[in-house]
Design an enzyme around this catalytic site. Structure first.
Site, short mmCIF file in Angstrom:
data_model
loop_
_atom_site.label_atom_id
_atom_site.label_comp_id
_atom_site.label_asym_id
_atom_site.label_seq_id
_atom_site.Cartn_x
_atom_site.Cartn_y
_atom_site.Cartn_z
N SER A 30 4.58 -8.10 7.42
CA SER A 30 4.29 -7.34 8.58
C SER A 30 3.71 -7.84 9.76
O SER A 30 2.74 -8.69 9.50
CB SER A 30 3.31 -6.19 8.35
N HIS A 86 10.08 -1.64 2.04
CA HIS A 86 9.32 -0.82 1.18
C HIS A 86 9.82 0.34 0.34
O HIS A 86 10.65 1.08 1.04
CB HIS A 86 8.09 -0.55 1.99
N TYR A 88 8.32 2.98 -0.18
CA TYR A 88 7.77 4.11 1.01
C TYR A 88 8.74 4.42 2.09
O TYR A 88 8.53 5.50 2.45
CB TYR A 88 6.54 3.90 1.29
N ALA A 116 1.24 -8.84 4.80
CA ALA A 116 -0.29 -8.13 5.34
C ALA A 116 -0.95 -7.46 4.37
O ALA A 116 -0.47 -6.57 3.63
CB ALA A 116 -0.15 -7.37 6.86
N SER A 221 3.60 -3.75 -0.70
CA SER A 221 5.03 -4.56 -0.98
C SER A 221 4.98 -5.73 -2.05
O SER A 221 4.01 -5.78 -2.78
CB SER A 221 5.44 -5.02 0.40
O1 LIG Z 1 5.37 -5.62 4.41
P1 LIG Z 1 3.81 -5.88 4.33
O2 LIG Z 1 3.25 -5.80 2.76
O3 LIG Z 1 3.45 -7.32 4.83
O4 LIG Z 1 3.16 -4.64 5.31
C1 LIG Z 1 2.03 -4.15 5.05
C2 LIG Z 1 1.89 -3.06 3.92
C3 LIG Z 1 2.60 -1.77 4.78
O5 LIG Z 1 4.02 -1.95 4.95
C4 LIG Z 1 2.15 -2.15 6.18
C5 LIG Z 1 0.79 -1.33 6.26
O6 LIG Z 1 0.00 -1.48 7.54
O7 LIG Z 1 1.32 -3.44 6.30
N1 GUN Z 2 -2.48 -0.39 0.86
C1 GUN Z 2 -2.73 -0.94 1.82
N2 GUN Z 2 -1.73 -2.05 2.67
C2 GUN Z 2 -2.25 -2.76 3.66
N3 GUN Z 2 -1.53 -3.71 4.38
C3 GUN Z 2 -2.35 -3.78 5.34
N4 GUN Z 2 -3.43 -3.58 5.17
C4 GUN Z 2 -3.66 -2.47 4.07
C5 GUN Z 2 -4.50 -1.72 3.62
O1 GUN Z 2 -5.53 -1.77 3.93
N5 GUN Z 2 -4.09 -0.94 2.32
#
Ligand SMILES: O=P(O)(O)O[C@@H]1C[C@H](O)[C@@H](CO)O1
Ligand code: GUN
Length: 306
Positions: A30, A86, A88, A116, A221
């Site tokens: 992300s 993802h 979700y 992230a 993810s």
């Molecule tokens: O795709 P990532 O894992 O980097 O993104 C994170 C997990 C969720 O998709 C999103 C939540 O803010 O960020």
């Molecule tokens: N589950 C989860 N995913 C994230 N992705 C970025 N921040 C978060 C968090 O606080 N919880």
């Protein structure tokens, strides 16, 4: 295999020969799609032009594959997913990991997966890059596993060990690269990623549970991609960028106490419980994108050339 043929045909038409067989794969988390700008001679191909690719619906995720070179001299051919899928979002796990399998089919041996994540520990503050050494994946343990069903092909194993999922040589390379770049010691940490399905962020009790279980960061993810990459025999490095602290107050605030104080004519002023937002996640991604980019480029530049 047939599931790759049409994509190999498309790629053969669009890519110069030196980019057709990437050695390294990158998955951009992300807000981290700009990681791919460390490549030169980039050719970007929208997911829409490729079969078996769904669309990334999450802000901060583009929907294309980028091919290019990283490193001095001839450079290392690399393919990057600008945007991931993802579960979700409603995507089935076979779709979530299809790009990883395509990367393997094209020749990727080492994969750097970024994400992230929320930190479960105050000792791992926002902005830290966590080199993942292990994971706890409740969805995998309870039946959401991309390897459910018949093996992907007769050549794929029925049972896949994950005790060595996170490549030690690649983790060493990450710390060596950070040192070479002059990053401060605290810029990088090592830790365990806990995978939850999302899209809800954790309640305080869930945060405590994951921390007590041994998790250091939590995200939505990566683990399905790691499983598929290991099924394909790739070496895996995961870098989690901490974008927020998971809200874990020491205990619940007693509302009974509050009412009793009210009755006794005292007033208690309490700050609202903080919450996490995806905007916050993306904003930290943006701030740290350059450091992540230099680190990824330095790691790839240090890989042995085949
Ligand atoms: O795709 P990532 O894992 O980097 O993104 C994170 C997990 C969720 O998709 C999103 C939540 O803010 O960020
Ligand atoms: N589950 C989860 N995913 C994230 N992705 C970025 N921040 C978060 C968090 O606080 N919880």
């Amino acid at each position: 295999m047939d599931v790759f043929k049409s994509n190999v045909d498309v790629l053969s038409k669009l890519l110069p020969p030196h980019l057709l067989a990437p050695r390294v794969g990158i998955v951009c988390g992300s807000g981290l799609s700009t990681l791919a700008t460390c490549m030169r001679g980039i050719v970007e191909i929208p997911y829409n032009d490729l079969e078996g690719f769904v669309h990334s619906t999450v802000p901060g995720h583009k929907s294309s594959l980028a091919f290019g070179l990283i490193g001095e001299g001839e450079g290392v051919p690399v393919v990057a997913m600008l945007g991931r899928f993802h579960p979700y979002e409603g995507h089935v796990l076979s779709s979530v990991v299809y790009p990883i399998r395509l990367m393997a089919h094209l020749g990727v041996k080492d994969i750097i997966i970024t994400n992230a994540a929320g930190s479960l520990r105050p000792s791992i503050p926002v902005g830290t890059i966590v080199v993942i050494q292990d994971h706890i994946a409740l969805p995998l343990l309870t039946g959401l596993n991309p390897l459910l069903g018949p093996p992907f092909s007769p050549k794929h194993a029925r049972f896949v060990p994950l005790s060595d999922a996170y490549s030690r040589p690649l983790r060493l390379a990450a710390f060596r690269a950070a040192h070479a770049l002059g990053l401060e010691r605290d810029a990088l940490a090592e830790g365990t990623y806990t995978w939850v399905s999302g899209p809800t962020y954790e309640t305080p009790a869930e945060g405590r549970f994951l921390r007590n279980a041994g998790g250091d960061v939590v995200g939505m993810s990566t683990v399905p991609e790691v499983v598929a990459a290991r099924d394909e025999g790739m070496n895996v490095l995961v870098l989690s960028l901490v974008t927020n602290l998971v809200v874990i107050p020491d205990g619940y605030r007693s509302v009974r106490e509050e009412v009793e104080a009210e009755i006794a004519g005292q007033s208690i002023v309490r700050a609202p419980t903080p919450t996490v937002s995806h905007e916050e996640v993306l904003s930290v991604g943006k701030q740290k994108a350059d450091v992540m980019k230099s680190l990824v480029a330095e790691i790839i530049g240090r890989l042995p050339r085949a």
